[in-house]
Design a protein around this motif. Sequence first.
Motif, PDB file in Angstrom:
ATOM      1  N   ALA A 316      -9.873  17.543   9.183  1.00 57.91           N
ATOM      2  CA  ALA A 316      -8.696  18.376   9.424  1.00 57.91           C
ATOM      3  C   ALA A 316      -7.402  17.566   9.395  1.00 57.91           C
ATOM      4  N   TYR A 317      -7.523  16.248   9.129  1.00 60.06           N
ATOM      5  CA  TYR A 317      -6.339  15.378   9.186  1.00 60.06           C
ATOM      6  C   TYR A 317      -6.280  14.419   8.001  1.00 60.06           C
ATOM      7  N   LEU A 318      -6.910  14.788   6.898  1.00 54.03           N
ATOM      8  CA  LEU A 318      -6.914  13.889   5.744  1.00 54.03           C
ATOM      9  C   LEU A 318      -5.508  13.655   5.209  1.00 54.03           C
ATOM     10  N   SER A 319      -4.600  14.602   5.442  1.00 47.48           N
ATOM     11  CA  SER A 319      -3.224  14.445   4.967  1.00 47.48           C
ATOM     12  C   SER A 319      -2.387  13.579   5.904  1.00 47.48           C
ATOM     13  N   LYS A 320      -2.969  13.189   7.038  1.00 44.60           N
ATOM     14  CA  LYS A 320      -2.223  12.389   8.014  1.00 44.60           C
ATOM     15  C   LYS A 320      -2.895  11.048   8.273  1.00 44.60           C
ATOM     16  N   TYR A 321      -3.820  10.986   9.196  1.00 49.65           N
ATOM     17  CA  TYR A 321      -4.333   9.707   9.704  1.00 49.65           C
ATOM     18  C   TYR A 321      -5.162   8.932   8.694  1.00 49.65           C
ATOM     19  N   TYR A 322      -5.568   9.596   7.598  1.00 49.26           N
ATOM     20  CA  TYR A 322      -6.331   8.909   6.548  1.00 49.26           C
ATOM     21  C   TYR A 322      -5.566   8.897   5.225  1.00 49.26           C
ATOM     22  N   ASN A 323      -4.284   9.184   5.281  1.00 45.17           N
ATOM     23  CA  ASN A 323      -3.435   9.257   4.094  1.00 45.17           C
ATOM     24  C   ASN A 323      -2.419   8.118   4.149  1.00 45.17           C
ATOM     25  N   ASP A 324      -2.558   7.147   3.274  1.00 42.59           N
ATOM     26  CA  ASP A 324      -1.693   5.962   3.329  1.00 42.59           C
ATOM     27  C   ASP A 324      -0.227   6.278   3.084  1.00 42.59           C
ATOM     28  N   GLU A 325       0.067   7.339   2.332  1.00 37.97           N
ATOM     29  CA  GLU A 325       1.475   7.688   2.110  1.00 37.97           C
ATOM     30  C   GLU A 325       2.114   8.142   3.420  1.00 37.97           C
ATOM     31  N   TRP A 326       1.410   8.999   4.163  1.00 41.56           N
ATOM     32  CA  TRP A 326       1.927   9.463   5.462  1.00 41.56           C
ATOM     33  C   TRP A 326       2.001   8.298   6.446  1.00 41.56           C
ATOM     34  N   LEU A 327       0.929   7.523   6.521  1.00 39.96           N
ATOM     35  CA  LEU A 327       0.890   6.392   7.448  1.00 39.96           C
ATOM     36  C   LEU A 327       1.994   5.390   7.135  1.00 39.96           C
ATOM     37  N   GLY A 328       2.138   5.051   5.865  1.00 40.80           N
ATOM     38  CA  GLY A 328       3.132   4.055   5.472  1.00 40.80           C
ATOM     39  C   GLY A 328       4.549   4.503   5.728  1.00 40.80           C
ATOM     40  N   SER A 329       4.820   5.785   5.508  1.00 38.35           N
ATOM     41  CA  SER A 329       6.186   6.275   5.685  1.00 38.35           C
ATOM     42  C   SER A 329       6.646   6.174   7.139  1.00 38.35           C
ATOM     43  N   LEU A 330       5.688   6.084   8.068  1.00 37.03           N
ATOM     44  CA  LEU A 330       6.010   5.982   9.495  1.00 37.03           C
ATOM     45  C   LEU A 330       5.725   4.591  10.061  1.00 37.03           C
ATOM     46  N   GLY A 331       5.249   3.688   9.211  1.00 37.15           N
ATOM     47  CA  GLY A 331       5.002   2.332   9.675  1.00 37.15           C
ATOM     48  C   GLY A 331       3.725   2.165  10.461  1.00 37.15           C
ATOM     49  N   PHE A 332       2.734   3.048  10.243  1.00 35.60           N
ATOM     50  CA  PHE A 332       1.444   2.933  10.923  1.00 35.60           C
ATOM     51  C   PHE A 332       0.477   2.096  10.092  1.00 35.60           C
ATOM     52  N   PRO A 333      -0.605   1.597  10.705  1.00 38.43           N
ATOM     53  CA  PRO A 333      -1.604   0.832   9.942  1.00 38.43           C
ATOM     54  C   PRO A 333      -2.191   1.668   8.806  1.00 38.43           C
ATOM     55  N   LEU A 334      -2.338   1.048   7.638  1.00 41.73           N
ATOM     56  CA  LEU A 334      -2.876   1.740   6.472  1.00 41.73           C
ATOM     57  C   LEU A 334      -4.397   1.647   6.442  1.00 41.73           C
ATOM     58  N   THR A 335      -5.010   2.504   5.618  1.00 43.85           N
ATOM     59  CA  THR A 335      -6.464   2.472   5.478  1.00 43.85           C
ATOM     60  C   THR A 335      -6.906   1.414   4.473  1.00 43.85           C
ATOM     61  N   THR A 336      -5.994   0.992   3.592  1.00 40.39           N
ATOM     62  CA  THR A 336      -6.341   0.031   2.548  1.00 40.39           C
ATOM     63  C   THR A 336      -5.408  -1.172   2.588  1.00 40.39           C
ATOM     64  N   LYS A 337      -5.845  -2.243   1.978  1.00 42.39           N
ATOM     65  CA  LYS A 337      -5.036  -3.453   1.912  1.00 42.39           C
ATOM     66  C   LYS A 337      -3.924  -3.277   0.879  1.00 42.39           C
ATOM     67  N   VAL A 338      -2.730  -3.744   1.222  1.00 50.88           N
ATOM     68  CA  VAL A 338      -1.576  -3.603   0.339  1.00 50.88           C
ATOM     69  C   VAL A 338      -1.522  -4.773  -0.634  1.00 50.88           C
ATOM     70  N   ASN A 339      -1.361  -4.445  -1.905  1.00 52.43           N
ATOM     71  CA  ASN A 339      -1.120  -5.476  -2.913  1.00 52.43           C
ATOM     72  C   ASN A 339       0.376  -5.514  -3.191  1.00 52.43           C
ATOM     73  N   GLY A 340       0.996  -6.619  -2.895  1.00 53.92           N
ATOM     74  CA  GLY A 340       2.431  -6.728  -3.072  1.00 53.92           C
ATOM     75  C   GLY A 340       3.164  -6.556  -1.757  1.00 53.92           C
ATOM     76  N   PRO A 341       4.482  -6.673  -1.785  1.00 54.12           N
ATOM     77  CA  PRO A 341       5.268  -6.631  -0.549  1.00 54.12           C
ATOM     78  C   PRO A 341       5.345  -5.231   0.047  1.00 54.12           C
ATOM     79  N   THR A 342       5.489  -5.183   1.362  1.00 54.93           N
ATOM     80  CA  THR A 342       5.746  -3.932   2.066  1.00 54.93           C
ATOM     81  C   THR A 342       7.234  -3.827   2.353  1.00 54.93           C
ATOM     82  N   VAL A 343       7.640  -2.669   2.827  1.00 57.36           N
ATOM     83  CA  VAL A 343       9.038  -2.491   3.235  1.00 57.36           C
ATOM     84  C   VAL A 343       9.395  -3.486   4.325  1.00 57.36           C
ATOM     85  N   GLY A 344       8.473  -3.699   5.248  1.00 57.69           N
ATOM     86  CA  GLY A 344       8.724  -4.653   6.326  1.00 57.69           C
ATOM     87  C   GLY A 344       8.933  -6.067   5.831  1.00 57.69           C
TER      88      GLY A 344
END
Length: 469
Positions: A316-344
């Motif tokens: 019921a939350y695939l668009s939130k807590y398991y969605n890297d776009e939603w997580l990333g836009s708020l600065g939460f931990p992502l589900t996958t490893k980032v390749n390249g720089p982050t905003v931070g």
Amino acid sequence: MTGVSTRGTGVLDSVAEAIGHTPLVRLNRVIDDIRATVYVKLEYLNPGGSVKDRAALGMLLAAEQAGELRPGGTVVEASSGNTGLGLAALAAARGYRTVVVVPDRVSAEKKALLRAHGAEVHETPGLRPVDHPEHLRSVALRLTAEIPGAWFAGQYDNPANPAAHKATTGPEIWDQTGGRVTHFVAGVGTGGTITGTGEYLKEASDGAVRVIGADPVTSVYGGGDGRIWYVEAVGHFLHPETAADEWPESYHPEVVDGIERIADAEAIRVLHRIAREEGLLLGGSSGTAIAAALRTARTLGPEDVVVVVAPDSGRAYLSKYYNDEWLGSLGFPLTTKVNGPTVGDVVGGLDRDADLAAVPSGATVAEARVLLGSGPALPVVLQRTASGPTVVAEILGSVSAETLAGAPAADPVGAHLGAPLPFTGTSEPLQQALIRLAGHTGPVVIAHEGRAVAVIAGLAESTEQEETQ
């Protein structure tokens, strides 16, 4: 609760008889060096997908027996989703119409599920004080008054809510553990689950079982100031304009021996670990509850048995807590490893614990102009009596020289709001953020773990400055 059942044969007379008797599953890989046994009660295996099926059934039966809900009637509820889903499924099977009022921050999946059961969904802004005409409960009560034959479930104050858990959830846990349970952990939302289950377990154990509440850091149950958080269906939000904060009658604080305050980021990290290491895809409030259970279990010995309720599924939350776009836009931990720089990585010099430079919602235009100075724009945030972190969800809009042009100095700033500034999070991959914000020029809010920590002139500009240094 439902009369004669053929549950033992695997053949049931109605969906109502499928509610309850959910399993306990032992955690094996996320416990690290914990010596106590930790079991998760999988409430998403109820037919409506959550622990709220129990309360929904209890409230419906009580209303029918009292003559408050009659054949052909309409069930009305104010819900963050799960109770509404339980009521909608049961009401459909019993021939009732269902109307559910939800806050605008509820996941898209929950709203779709409600409509799939034929429920009429009314969405209302989440940031409203109690007694405001757009508050969740106010809208539900108005609809109840307008609809002939309507019955308002009122889970927050309905005694049938905790009673359902005292009659079912508590005895199940006691029987499943053979009376060995020593600690019971659950999130506190309406309070029905922790109250009813906790009361039964304390009575069955002669007071030996300790009951632990899991609560978001800013929720008032655990002593927070009521700022909003991002894990759905748990905690108690307090709008600063609420005159008197009334806790649900379904929650009996005297049953709870202690409360563990869990940050959203910790809850989300636990969710990701549970999914990958235990094979359990759970909802956001399950992360809060399991984080509290693990914290509790670290203080215990090998003879202790901790049982924690997982209220619903992560589906019921695939668009939130398991969605890297939603997580990333708020600065939460992502589900996958980032390749390249982050905003931070590229927005240097950020104090991630800093309070945001912003205009409080109670300011006048004159005060807003002073705070704005010569800058291009500032966010307007929900005003609270004490300073503290600004949650992105509490940003109401923005002000700039343009929006305030010609405005009388004594006017409230809320009468001259511009659109909220776009935001990106410290964990969002830089290229994704640049694509998502393409076409926007001007200030951007930087978020870290759901909190707004800075306003920058522009993401592309900041990136160019970083590259030239």
